[in-house]
Design a protein around this motif. Structure first.
Motif, PDB file in Angstrom:
ATOM      1  N   PHE A  28      28.465  34.687  41.246  1.00 22.56           N
ATOM      2  CA  PHE A  28      29.963  34.697  41.733  1.00 22.56           C
ATOM      3  C   PHE A  28      30.010  34.347  43.247  1.00 22.56           C
ATOM      4  CE2 PHE A  28      29.322  37.412  37.951  1.00 22.56           C
ATOM      5  CZ  PHE A  28      30.309  37.035  37.263  1.00 22.56           C
ATOM      6  N   ILE A  29      30.783  33.540  43.352  1.00 19.71           N
ATOM      7  CA  ILE A  29      30.896  33.131  44.948  1.00 19.71           C
ATOM      8  C   ILE A  29      32.507  33.413  45.703  1.00 19.71           C
ATOM      9  CG2 ILE A  29      30.790  31.126  46.374  1.00 19.71           C
ATOM     10  CD1 ILE A  29      29.145  29.750  44.389  1.00 19.71           C
ATOM     11  N   ASP A  30      32.487  33.819  46.731  1.00 15.94           N
ATOM     12  CA  ASP A  30      33.713  34.089  47.216  1.00 15.94           C
ATOM     13  C   ASP A  30      33.499  33.533  48.662  1.00 15.94           C
ATOM     14  OD1 ASP A  30      36.130  34.721  48.124  1.00 15.94           O
ATOM     15  OD2 ASP A  30      35.693  36.992  48.439  1.00 15.94           O
ATOM     16  N   SER A  64      34.256  32.713  52.348  1.00 16.01           N
ATOM     17  CA  SER A  64      35.056  33.607  53.534  1.00 16.01           C
ATOM     18  C   SER A  64      35.986  32.173  54.220  1.00 16.01           C
ATOM     19  CB  SER A  64      33.799  33.938  54.563  1.00 16.01           C
ATOM     20  OG  SER A  64      34.540  34.758  55.760  1.00 16.01           O
ATOM     21  N   ASP A  94      39.838  30.469  45.750  1.00 14.61           N
ATOM     22  CA  ASP A  94      38.470  30.442  46.360  1.00 14.61           C
ATOM     23  C   ASP A  94      37.508  31.248  45.640  1.00 14.61           C
ATOM     24  OD1 ASP A  94      39.723  32.890  46.945  1.00 14.61           O
ATOM     25  OD2 ASP A  94      39.118  32.914  49.145  1.00 14.61           O
ATOM     26  N   ASP A  95      37.809  31.841  44.705  1.00 14.51           N
ATOM     27  CA  ASP A  95      36.831  32.569  43.817  1.00 14.51           C
ATOM     28  C   ASP A  95      35.817  31.823  42.809  1.00 14.51           C
ATOM     29  OD1 ASP A  95      37.236  34.780  45.322  1.00 14.51           O
ATOM     30  OD2 ASP A  95      39.160  35.424  44.235  1.00 14.51           O
ATOM     31  N   THR A  96      34.734  31.639  42.771  1.00 19.71           N
ATOM     32  CA  THR A  96      34.111  31.014  41.850  1.00 19.71           C
ATOM     33  C   THR A  96      33.107  31.524  41.095  1.00 19.71           C
ATOM     34  OG1 THR A  96      34.488  28.942  43.384  1.00 19.71           O
ATOM     35  CG2 THR A  96      32.712  28.617  41.636  1.00 19.71           C
ATOM     36  N   THR A 110      37.064  28.683  38.389  1.00 23.34           N
ATOM     37  CA  THR A 110      37.436  29.113  39.753  1.00 23.34           C
ATOM     38  C   THR A 110      38.980  29.274  39.654  1.00 23.34           C
ATOM     39  OG1 THR A 110      38.191  26.860  39.802  1.00 23.34           O
ATOM     40  CG2 THR A 110      35.756  27.268  40.679  1.00 23.34           C
ATOM     41  N   TYR A 111      39.253  30.426  40.489  1.00 18.75           N
ATOM     42  CA  TYR A 111      40.656  30.914  40.921  1.00 18.75           C
ATOM     43  C   TYR A 111      40.849  30.853  42.174  1.00 18.75           C
ATOM     44  CZ  TYR A 111      44.958  32.921  40.072  1.00 18.75           C
ATOM     45  OH  TYR A 111      46.183  33.525  39.950  1.00 18.75           O
ATOM     46  N   THR A 171      44.609  34.867  35.779  1.00 19.47           N
ATOM     47  CA  THR A 171      43.653  35.534  36.005  1.00 19.47           C
ATOM     48  C   THR A 171      43.017  35.878  34.624  1.00 19.47           C
ATOM     49  OG1 THR A 171      44.642  37.712  36.456  1.00 19.47           O
ATOM     50  CG2 THR A 171      43.997  36.231  38.246  1.00 19.47           C
ATOM     51  N   ALA A 190      38.544  30.894  53.422  1.00 17.30           N
ATOM     52  CA  ALA A 190      38.421  29.454  52.634  1.00 17.30           C
ATOM     53  C   ALA A 190      39.773  28.843  53.078  1.00 17.30           C
ATOM     54  CB  ALA A 190      38.488  29.644  51.083  1.00 17.30           C
TER      55      ALA A 190
END
Length: 629
Positions: A521-523, A525, A610-612, A607-608, A496, A527
């Motif tokens: 920032f996209i999370d 749900s 499911d976080d983008t 991306t990490y 991270t 995923a």
């Protein structure tokens, strides 16, 4: 002796600040019991405290003194505090807690709601509990009585003459297991000459080997002893206790004032000795705590236990706004919710269409070499050096501590099964059962089923096979670049911090060149739970050799789950979407599924898992926003 007391609420119209309802009951034990079983005179009081009255600490102390030195005072205190399991803390609860702390009082609580309001906008909470003095709470059991359908849940208290031993979690071994006998039993029972030529042979061999390991561990484990706790008090304390009993017996016979003075003197000295011994024992225990591995990190465990907050067991709200009370109903509610999570989307293709899509691809890798076999050394190294013995087991109850004690014959039997799985490209169904426990998410509504995180406990033997598959998948991930460079999750030398440095560097660069930097920032749900199986298999078939694709397809399909909530277990249900959580292959498969994430030359994508994060920059903010869109 067993004393049972059932309490239920019956509001009275009297307007007293704090009162007992009904006559006080006294429980006596027979003189035939020994001093360890004798609980003496016990006052039992049912309490009701009206919610509109303000009660201070002094009022509580005055009331508890009327019950003398040994009592159980239970009922509706209308005093909430998180210490005994209430949802919140109220001023009356703080005053009662101070009175209990300053007078060495203890509580008995179910930590579950006892008041169920008819108004759906109000949440149930705990109002009924017991406060005790002069009794050992370890000899008492308290439970909710859910037999009634009213808005109040009675509590049932059972007093025992011995310490109540709570039911332990199911396990096939303990600290007294004879591992030499375990290994000897395994050598005698396991047959390594079983032919593994078909998938049914693998299923039979897996079930038989698991049963033999479980049975050998149980045979080598002595049954728990139900003996009373031993008295390890020093000799001078035992002598002073004997002197006190003799003085009490003499005073009860003579009733002479001088004998009463001698009895009081011995009682006071015994109390001082016990207080000193307790403080010295605690001090010695704290001095022996260490953060080292040889004591299993006892210092950190004690610190974590002291810092953890008191838990509250909330009910669950159903779709019709009714409340779920029992553990069985909660487990069923979680199962219904997870069944909607682990299902395919209605807008996706039907099963026949999905099969047709995969069949149209054909088998482009039919001439590839079979998967490399494993060896005894590889399986042994994974179990002995890369398996955590403290991890929770799956439904088969086999942990790393059990597998590490297997003899060489046991490792050989496992190696044969793993090689058969690789050769026949089949993942046993017995290893595709996930036992799910629900963990409440911090800061979320605990009455909503969507506020809980499902934790899947998989059989350890399946995790070992997953590690073997990952070792055969890693060279292809590197050579064919199946995972893009922008994905930093679950990859070596990609953490991270490195991903955060990319974003900070981009923002700092735009700041120096006086450019506008826009970001999204996209999370995603759920995923990992919503991965589309046909889509993932489509991508695996395009990129992986046929043997590896076939065993991964067997790994993903026909998986089932069951929910475990406290002591309740549900039936098995199918999993139609998602990658197995708790497995080492799940994150890799998710990364392959999202590898074709669209990118643009005008944006920076990071991306990490499911976080983008997507960043776009330009001297004109309108153009930067257009690039971002």
């Amino acid at each position: 002796m067993k004393c049972t007391w059932r309490h239920g609420n019956n509001h009275s119209t009297k307007r007293q600040t704090l009162r007992t309802r009904g006559a006080q009951a006294r429980a006596h034990t027979s003189h035939q019991h020994s001093h360890q079983d004798d609980i003496g005179e016990l006052n039992i009081a049912a309490v009701y405290s009206p919610p509109k009255h303000v009660i201070k600490e002094a009022d509580y102390i005055t009331f508890f003194r009327t019950l003398r030195h040994r009592f159980i005072a239970g009922g509706d205190y209308n005093a909430k505090h998180t210490t005994w399991g209430a949802r919140i803390t109220t001023p009356k609860g703080r005053e009662l807690f101070k009175a209990m702390r300053n007078n060495s009082l203890q509580y008995l609580s179910t930590r579950q709601p006892t008041f169920w309001p008819s108004d759906t906008n109000r949440q149930p909470d705990l109002l009924d509990f017991c406060i005790t003095k002069g009794i050992n709470t370890q000899k008492a059991e308290i439970a909710s009585c859910l037999e009634l359908s009213s808005d109040r849940t009675p509590i049932l208290i059972t007093l025992h003459t011995r310490v109540v031993r709570h039911r332990q979690k199911p396990s096939v071994y303990n600290k007294c297991t004879d591992w030499e006998a375990f290994r000897k039993t395994i050598d005698e029972r396991i047959d390594t000459q079983i032919p593994l030529k078909s998938k049914s042979d693998i299923e039979t061999a897996v079930a038989l080997l698991t049963a033999e390991i479980q049975q050998a561990a149980r045979l080598a484990t002595p049954p728990p002893r139900s003996q009373p706790l031993s008295d390890n008090s020093p000799l001078h304390i035992k002598q002073k206790l004997s002197d006190k009993r003799k003085a009490r017996r003499r005073w009860q016979i003579t009733r002479a004032p001088e004998d009463k003075q001698i009895y009081n003197k011995h009682a006071k000295e015994l109390k001082h000795l016990l207080h000193t011994y307790k403080n010295n024992s605690i001090q010695q225990y704290l001095e022996n705590l260490t953060p080292q591995k040889d004591t299993n990190y006892s210092l950190w465990k004690v610190t974590r236990k002291l810092k953890q907050s008191q838990h509250h067991t909330p009910p669950l709200r159903q779709q019709d706004n009714t409340w779920v009370r029992t553990d069985e109903q909660k487990a069923t509610g979680f199962t219904h919710y997870l069944s909607t999570v682990f299902c395919s989307f209605p807008s996706q293709a039907t099963t026949n269409e999905e099969d047709n899509i995969l069949q149209e691809l054909g088998s482009p890798h039919q001439l590839t070499l079979p998967l490399p076999k494993t060896c005894l050394r590889e399986v042994t190294n994974i179990i002995l050096y890369h398996t955590n013995p403290n991890k929770a087991p799956g439904h088969d109850l086999l942990t790393g501590a059990v597998l590490k004690e297997l003899p060489r014959k046991g490792f050989r039997a496992l190696t044969q099964i793993y090689n058969a799985c690789l050769r026949l490209q089949h993942f046993p169904r017995y290893w595709k059962i996930g036992q799910i426990i629900m963990i409440a998410k911090p800061g979320k509504d605990p009455t909503d089923v969507t506020s809980y995180l499902p934790i899947s406990l998989l059989p350890l033997l399946s995790k070992i096979l997953g590690k073997l598959l990952l070792q055969r998948l890693k060279p292809l991930l590197t050579s064919q670049q199946l995972i893009p460079d922008l994905q930093f999750g679950f990859r070596p030398r990609h953490g991270t911090i490195e991903q955060a440095h990319r974003l900070v560097h981009k923002i700092h660069e735009d700041f120096q060149h006086k450019r506008y930097c826009t970001a999204t920032f996209i999370d995603i749900s759920q995923a990992f739970d919503k991965v589309w199986h046909p889509g993932l298999l489509y991508k695996l078939k395009l990129t992986l050799p046929h043997p590896l694709y076939s065993i991964l397809k067997s790994y993903l399909t026909n998986r089932v789950f069951q929910v475990r909530y406290h002591e309740e277990y549900t039936s098995f249900h199918n999993i139609q979407s998602g990658v197995p959580q708790g497995s080492i292959l799940g994150p890799v498969l998710y990364s392959i599924f999202t590898a074709d994430l669209p990118v643009s030359d005008h944006t920076l994508t990071a991306t990490y898992a499911d976080d983008t994060a997507i960043l776009a920059s330009h001297t004109d903010p309108i153009i930067a926003g257009r690039h971002l869109q």
